[in-house]
Design a protein around this motif. Structure first.
Motif, mmCIF file in Angstrom:
data_model
loop_
_atom_site.group_PDB
_atom_site.id
_atom_site.type_symbol
_atom_site.label_atom_id
_atom_site.label_comp_id
_atom_site.label_asym_id
_atom_site.label_seq_id
_atom_site.Cartn_x
_atom_site.Cartn_y
_atom_site.Cartn_z
ATOM 1 N N LYS A 1 -0.214 -5.181 12.898
ATOM 2 C CA LYS A 1 0.494 -4.464 13.961
ATOM 3 C C LYS A 1 0.469 -5.216 15.286
ATOM 4 O O LYS A 1 1.349 -5.063 16.120
ATOM 5 N N VAL B 1 -4.844 -6.438 14.782
ATOM 6 C CA VAL B 1 -4.970 -5.010 14.487
ATOM 7 C C VAL B 1 -4.127 -4.779 13.238
ATOM 8 O O VAL B 1 -2.934 -5.109 13.212
ATOM 9 N N ILE B 2 -4.787 -4.269 12.184
ATOM 10 C CA ILE B 2 -4.121 -4.175 10.877
ATOM 11 C C ILE B 2 -4.173 -2.752 10.331
ATOM 12 O O ILE B 2 -5.241 -2.142 10.279
ATOM 13 N N GLY B 3 -3.001 -2.241 9.964
ATOM 14 C CA GLY B 3 -2.908 -0.984 9.220
ATOM 15 C C GLY B 3 -2.344 -1.334 7.866
ATOM 16 O O GLY B 3 -2.923 -2.138 7.131
ATOM 17 N N ASP B 4 -1.186 -0.803 7.532
ATOM 18 C CA ASP B 4 -0.507 -1.221 6.306
ATOM 19 C C ASP B 4 0.051 -2.627 6.451
ATOM 20 O O ASP B 4 0.386 -3.292 5.487
ATOM 21 N N GLU B 5 0.200 -3.037 7.702
ATOM 22 C CA GLU B 5 0.668 -4.399 7.988
ATOM 23 C C GLU B 5 0.000 -4.843 9.283
ATOM 24 O O GLU B 5 -0.677 -4.050 9.933
ATOM 25 N N GLU C 1 -9.238 -5.745 13.406
ATOM 26 C CA GLU C 1 -9.519 -4.319 13.562
ATOM 27 C C GLU C 1 -8.684 -3.586 12.528
ATOM 28 O O GLU C 1 -7.462 -3.737 12.503
ATOM 29 N N ILE C 2 -9.336 -2.820 11.685
ATOM 30 C CA ILE C 2 -8.596 -2.059 10.673
ATOM 31 C C ILE C 2 -8.377 -0.645 11.209
ATOM 32 O O ILE C 2 -9.333 0.025 11.613
ATOM 33 N N VAL C 3 -7.112 -0.237 11.246
ATOM 34 C CA VAL C 3 -6.786 1.103 11.744
ATOM 35 C C VAL C 3 -6.237 1.946 10.587
ATOM 36 O O VAL C 3 -5.664 1.420 9.631
ATOM 37 N N GLU D 1 2.849 -12.713 9.367
ATOM 38 C CA GLU D 1 2.039 -12.549 8.164
ATOM 39 C C GLU D 1 0.628 -13.027 8.488
ATOM 40 O O GLU D 1 0.446 -13.963 9.278
ATOM 41 N N GLU E 1 -3.671 4.449 8.878
ATOM 42 C CA GLU E 1 -2.255 4.823 9.023
ATOM 43 C C GLU E 1 -2.107 6.340 9.100
ATOM 44 O O GLU E 1 -1.140 6.854 9.615
ATOM 45 N N LYS F 1 0.826 -1.202 0.000
ATOM 46 C CA LYS F 1 0.000 0.000 0.000
ATOM 47 C C LYS F 1 0.857 1.248 0.000
ATOM 48 O O LYS F 1 1.941 1.276 0.548
#
Lengths: 123, 173
Positions: free
Chosen positions: B117, B111-115, A93-95, B61, A97, A50
């Motif tokens: 976390k 907990v996921i952002g660009d990867e 949970e999508i956070v 992953e 950036e 991304k």
């Protein structure tokens, strides 16, 4: 070790063997290996690269949106939880950036999303 | 083994998610969960007598985290089978049954952002639970109710953590 497992009311016979460098799972006539060969049997998903500078929140996995915690027009902070995705038998949970104002929410609760799909656009 | 013990928490997964900066493999253990939950918000009845814990996983992953979730059910079933000489049934991906009734539930949360976390795997096992409410008695059971034997929760916890560590090492190599 032998096991019986049940998936959607159907029972399967499983043999689980720990072998050098991995685990071998035999289901009926088929064998699956987990271990140093890094064989990916259970999922084909790959990680999406991304672009963090682009203010979009993109789903890195396919799944079902179970909750959306933010609204259009709302200011959010970097690291804030925006939604939850039930995917790959896990709750995720999508956070975000990035911090910013939410321009558009492209998904809603109980919607299936694909890997790589844009979920939220920030200004 | 780093164990954070509590008398009561809402949920061990929730508590673990609040523990920012905790090292991987930290275990959050509670005698009671006031609001234990499974996938999609399903409740997990968690009175005193059961073994309720969450393990903060090393960063991995997403595919590996899914694999460890599934293998966790095998590890729990193997421990129960070997220690109690019973035949547990694994209901993939998140449950272990004994004599047709649920004995263990597993929930991994990321907990996921660009990867990815942060990841935690929560495991609830009905070890020494004495009874279940009417609405659960046909679908849930405990090891003690089925075998008549008292379970050493700490011994079981240690075996499961060791199993998880070994499998995680293997799949993330």
């Amino acid at each position: 070790m032998d096991f019986k497992i049940k998936i959607k009311d159907k029972e399967y016979h499983i043999e689980l063997k720990e072998e050098k460098g991995g685990v071998k799972v035999k289901i009926g006539d088929k064998e699956f290996a987990f271990g140093s060969k890094k064989e990916k049997i259970l999922t084909q998903s790959s990680s999406i690269k991304k672009d963090s500078s682009k203010k979009e929140i993109v789903s890195s996995l396919s799944g079902l949106v179970t909750s959306v915690f933010v609204k259009e027009g709302e200011n959010i902070k970097a690291g804030q939880k925006v939604l939850t995705l039930s995917a790959m038998k896990m709750e995720n949970e999508i956070v975000s950036e990035n911090g910013g104002k939410i321009k558009k929410i492209l998904v809603k609760e109980n919607q299936q999303v694909k890997e790589g799909e844009v979920l939220i656009v920030l200004i | 083994m780093q164990i954070e013990k509590f008398k009561s928490v809402e949920s061990t997964n929730k508590k673990a998610k609040e523990m920012k900066g905790a090292l991987p493999w930290t275990v959050v253990l509670s005698e009671v969960q006031e609001k234990g939950y499974g996938r999609k918000g399903g409740e997990w009845y968690s009175p005193k007598g059961g073994l309720y814990f969450s393990v903060i996983l090393p960063k991995g992953e997403i595919d590996d985290l899914q694999t460890i979730t599934i293998l966790a059910a095998f590890i729990v079933a193997k421990t129960i089978k070997e220690d109690f000489n019973v035949e547990p049934l694994i209901k993939l991906p998140n449950d272990v049954l004994l004599n047709g009734r649920k004995i263990c539930g597993i929930l991994t949360e990321n907990v996921i952002g660009d990867e990815v976390k942060f990841s935690v795997i929560g495991i609830g096992i009905n070890t020494n639970t004495e009874s279940f409410p009417l609405e659960l008695k046909d679908i849930a059971t405990s090891l003690k109710m089925e075998t008549g034997k008292e379970v050493d929760d700490m011994e079981m916890l240690e075996k499961i953590i060791t199993g998880l560590k070994n499998q995680f090492k293997t799949i993330s190599q």
